[in-house]
Design a protein around this motif. Structure first.
Motif, short mmCIF file in Angstrom:
data_model
loop_
_atom_site.label_atom_id
_atom_site.label_comp_id
_atom_site.label_asym_id
_atom_site.label_seq_id
_atom_site.Cartn_x
_atom_site.Cartn_y
_atom_site.Cartn_z
N LEU A 28 0.81 -1.24 -0.05
CA LEU A 28 0.01 -0.06 -0.09
C LEU A 28 0.82 1.43 -0.05
O LEU A 28 0.50 2.34 -0.76
CB LEU A 28 -0.78 -0.07 1.38
N ARG A 29 1.92 1.31 0.78
CA ARG A 29 2.84 2.07 0.78
C ARG A 29 3.34 2.57 -0.39
O ARG A 29 3.44 3.75 -1.03
CB ARG A 29 3.99 2.07 1.92
N ARG A 30 3.96 1.76 -1.21
CA ARG A 30 4.52 1.56 -2.30
C ARG A 30 3.72 2.09 -3.37
O ARG A 30 4.26 2.96 -4.25
CB ARG A 30 5.28 0.36 -2.91
N PHE A 31 2.43 1.82 -3.39
CA PHE A 31 1.46 2.45 -4.34
C PHE A 31 1.15 3.79 -4.24
O PHE A 31 1.12 4.76 -5.13
CB PHE A 31 0.26 1.59 -4.46
N SER A 32 1.10 4.17 -2.97
CA SER A 32 0.74 5.46 -2.48
C SER A 32 2.23 6.29 -2.99
O SER A 32 2.01 7.68 -3.55
CB SER A 32 0.65 5.70 -1.02
N GLU A 33 3.31 5.98 -2.64
CA GLU A 33 4.32 6.90 -3.29
C GLU A 33 4.48 6.92 -4.54
O GLU A 33 5.04 7.91 -5.14
CB GLU A 33 5.81 6.15 -2.54
#
Length: 297
Positions: free
Chosen positions: A102-107
């Motif tokens: 989720l963090r990677r997609f957000s970044e």
């Protein structure tokens, strides 16, 4: 090397959920000498193996974006490749914790391919469910949750030899029970019964890579028999795993903080295995995490 091995093409099938590092892994394999083909339709894979040309190790990237992708079809194609005497197939699965994905997609601000109109969390959930049967068949499982791009490259280069022969790679790591068991380990040993350098003010800020800490831990009367029995067990199991065709095995040592005792045992065990001729890598989960946090400041 026998003529049979010379005429056998090594094929690494690379898959895993979006954001786990599949494309990065393919780039590393390409740099290592593999012929890399990404997102080829599954119906064309077998025909690709029959194409004339030089026999080179090949890496094939597949995921849900393949036009005819389905878990049943992936399983079927891999089974057909495994049945061929001229192909040595390895399934590499790259996994990652949901919160990190989720963090990677957000970044990156990218949409998840299975949830173009929904939140990425829904796409991640659907994809993990979809790929669960494929994950269960993996010959090599690398969890990229705590790996940066450089560590992933080291992992890929470590697990996959390019000389066409079969190797068993051994990963030895330390961890803290406070943060839970590491993912995808084969054997876990608890070191918390050994004397703890944390209670010595002169050693508290050091770690198990320091000789003073190692000497302190090794003075525990239980250390020599414990270390010896763990090594004897490893030397019993590793040849059997290699004969079975496994590509890697992971051994983990845990203690309370993942700084002193587990690091000492991991260091000592890894060096002992290397002296016995095994291909070994070492990772200290908590020490690596501390370095990342210090770098980010």
């Amino acid at each position: 090397m026998s003529d049979i091995l010379k005429d056998t093409r090594r094929v690494v099938v690379v898959t895993g959920p979006a954001g786990a590092g599949r494309s990065s892994a393919l780039n590393v394999l390409e740099d290592a000498g593999f012929e890399v083909i990404d997102n080829i339709p599954l119906r064309m894979l077998l025909a690709l193996l029959d194409a004339p040309g030089q026999i080179r190790p090949m890496a094939l990237g597949i995921d849900q974006r393949n036009r005819d992708f389905s878990t049943d079809r992936v399983t079927e194609v891999i089974a057909q490749m495994r049945a061929r005497p001229d192909v040595q197939v390895e399934l590499l699965y790259l996994d990652c914790a949901t919160d990190v994905l989720l963090r990677r997609f957000s970044e990156t601000r990218r949409r998840h391919p299975l949830a173009l109109a929904d939140a990425p969390s829904e796409g991640i959930r659907l994809e993990k469910e979809l790929l669960a049967p494929v994950r269960a068949q993996a010959d090599t499982l690398i969890d990229t949750t705590e790996l940066n791009i450089h560590q992933l490259r080291e992992e890929i280069e470590h697990w996959f030899a390019v000389d066409g022969t079969h190797h068993l790679s051994v990963s030895v790591q330390s961890f803290s029970y406070k943060r839970g068991l590491p993912r995808s380990v084969d054997m876990v040993f608890d070191c918390r019964f050994l004397r703890n350098p944390f209670w010595d003010p002169a050693l508290r800020s050091l770690n198990g890579t320091d000789k003073a800490v190692q000497d302190y831990v090794k003075q525990d009367p239980l250390y020599p028999p414990f270390a010896k029995q763990v090594l004897d067990l490893s030397l019993l199991i590793l040849p059997a795993c290699q004969s079975e065709g496994k590509s890697h095995i992971s051994i983990a040592f845990g203690c309370t903080g993942g700084q002193h005792r587990s690091v000492t045992l991991a260091q000592s065990h890894a060096f002992s295995l290397a002296e016995e001729g095994w291909q070994v890598s070492i990772r200290h989960r908590e020490l690596d995490q501390k370095k990342r946090e210090e770098t980010a400041r």
